[in-house]
Design a protein around this motif. Sequence first.
Motif, short mmCIF file in Angstrom:
data_model
loop_
_atom_site.label_atom_id
_atom_site.label_comp_id
_atom_site.label_asym_id
_atom_site.label_seq_id
_atom_site.Cartn_x
_atom_site.Cartn_y
_atom_site.Cartn_z
N ASP A 250 -74.32 -6.20 -62.11
CA ASP A 250 -73.34 -5.79 -63.12
C ASP A 250 -72.28 -4.89 -62.49
N ARG A 251 -72.69 -4.03 -61.59
CA ARG A 251 -71.72 -3.13 -60.95
C ARG A 251 -70.69 -3.90 -60.12
N VAL A 252 -71.16 -4.84 -59.29
CA VAL A 252 -70.20 -5.53 -58.41
C VAL A 252 -69.32 -6.50 -59.20
N ARG A 253 -69.82 -7.03 -60.29
CA ARG A 253 -68.97 -7.90 -61.12
C ARG A 253 -67.84 -7.10 -61.75
N ARG A 254 -68.07 -5.80 -61.92
CA ARG A 254 -67.02 -4.94 -62.46
C ARG A 254 -66.18 -4.28 -61.35
N GLY A 255 -66.45 -4.67 -60.10
CA GLY A 255 -65.67 -4.14 -58.99
C GLY A 255 -66.07 -2.76 -58.56
N LEU A 256 -67.27 -2.32 -58.95
CA LEU A 256 -67.76 -1.00 -58.55
C LEU A 256 -68.51 -1.10 -57.23
N ILE A 257 -68.57 0.00 -56.51
CA ILE A 257 -69.33 0.03 -55.27
C ILE A 257 -70.81 -0.13 -55.62
N PRO A 258 -71.52 -1.08 -54.99
CA PRO A 258 -72.92 -1.33 -55.38
C PRO A 258 -73.82 -0.15 -55.08
N GLY A 259 -74.74 0.13 -56.00
CA GLY A 259 -75.76 1.15 -55.75
C GLY A 259 -76.93 0.51 -55.03
N SER A 260 -77.87 1.33 -54.59
CA SER A 260 -79.04 0.81 -53.87
C SER A 260 -80.08 0.29 -54.86
N THR A 337 -67.65 -12.49 -58.30
CA THR A 337 -67.90 -13.47 -59.35
C THR A 337 -68.81 -14.57 -58.79
N GLY A 338 -68.91 -15.69 -59.50
CA GLY A 338 -69.82 -16.75 -59.07
C GLY A 338 -71.18 -16.59 -59.73
N ARG A 339 -72.02 -17.62 -59.57
CA ARG A 339 -73.32 -17.64 -60.27
C ARG A 339 -74.18 -16.43 -59.93
N LEU A 340 -74.21 -16.04 -58.64
CA LEU A 340 -75.02 -14.90 -58.22
C LEU A 340 -74.16 -13.77 -57.65
N ALA A 341 -72.90 -13.73 -58.08
CA ALA A 341 -71.98 -12.67 -57.67
C ALA A 341 -71.80 -12.61 -56.16
N THR A 342 -71.62 -13.77 -55.53
CA THR A 342 -71.33 -13.80 -54.09
C THR A 342 -69.86 -14.13 -53.82
#
Length: 398
Positions: A250-260, A337-342
């Motif tokens: 959810d974070r990366v789809r919103r353009g946020l820096i991914p958490g661990s 974006t994409g099916r698995l956010a890649t």
Amino acid sequence: MAQHDEDGATAASTPADPAAAPEVHLAYKVDIVVIGAGQAGLSSAYHLHELGLAPGRGYLVLDKAPAPGGAWQYRWPSLTLSTVNRVHDLPGMAFADVIDPGLTEVPASQAVPRYYEAYERKFELPVYRPVTVKVVCARGERFRVETDKETFSARGLINATGTWETPYIPDYPGRESFRGRQLHTRDYRTAEAFAGQRVLVVGGGISAVQILDEISRVTDTIWVTRSEPRFRDRPFTPEDGRAAVALVEDRVRRGLIPGSIVSVTGLPLTPALRAARERGVLARRPMFSAITPEGVRWADGQEEKVDVILWCTGFRSSLDHLAPLQIREDDGGIVMTGRLATEVARDPRIHLVGYGPSASTIGANRAGAAAARELTATLGIGGISANPLPSPGGGGSA
């Protein structure tokens, strides 16, 4: 030999010189370049192979390491198969087919590279190493991939460089003044190297507590974290994993820096950590306010002398070579974006695997499959005739 492409020709001397001849820069043409041969890169390569792309011309894997194994080959010797979270099978070949699962005390830095080498060899994956990708630039409908050896021209990219090359150390006041030793997780080898020294371990991840446990057996340690660590006293279920990955996705789809992932799942309370807790090792303290020449200063003004600060503060995605492509948002995140956010939203010809929700080994497998399918669909390719690698190259040989 792969086809050549005249890319970015420049004049050898001033235009006024009639004898001047243009300097032609040649690039090896390939449809898809995969950067990195760790779990994510090998999974992506396997699925490109399964989709009918031919090695060399259809797809090519560029790997910085001198031998198979990804970042695993650099892990500390005491990290054995019994202490790692789990080595997930790559698609099409089980880890147990190469390494006896009963050999739990084999160092992961030996076992996983053996598995990856056998995997590359079995599927004849076109891994070209050692070669370092310096920079990737857009050139119209293609990408120019410049390395310390050849230059490549690609229609699509799957970046699988992981994080090992980009250790993160927070910039605390006074850090440059410290007279003792400062190391990062990636520098750690053995606990014995710290015997007789007072060691401050910084970080709340799995590597931090494993290293803390080891060092505490030979010397005095202090453990500090930014937030209160959460220990998980029950088995980690598939549902737990899916929930954790969903939050990062959810974070990366919103353009946020991914958490661990561990910030969501918590720390597994293994028998070794239970014993460490009983010894008083896991008496976590909050972060210091500053670093002094002799140690650290706490928020209340008191100072603590230490000989070593060991930063187990994680890594950042190794994406600097993609900077000219301008895929980041202003705050440093990347909209996926994409099916698995890649898939990179700004350019669907670029996929990042091992980033965000696919940073775990099991996530990297699924992401490699999704990236391969989506990228080939975007490019409209598949079933390309074979074409050899530039020399030197190699499948699974070290």
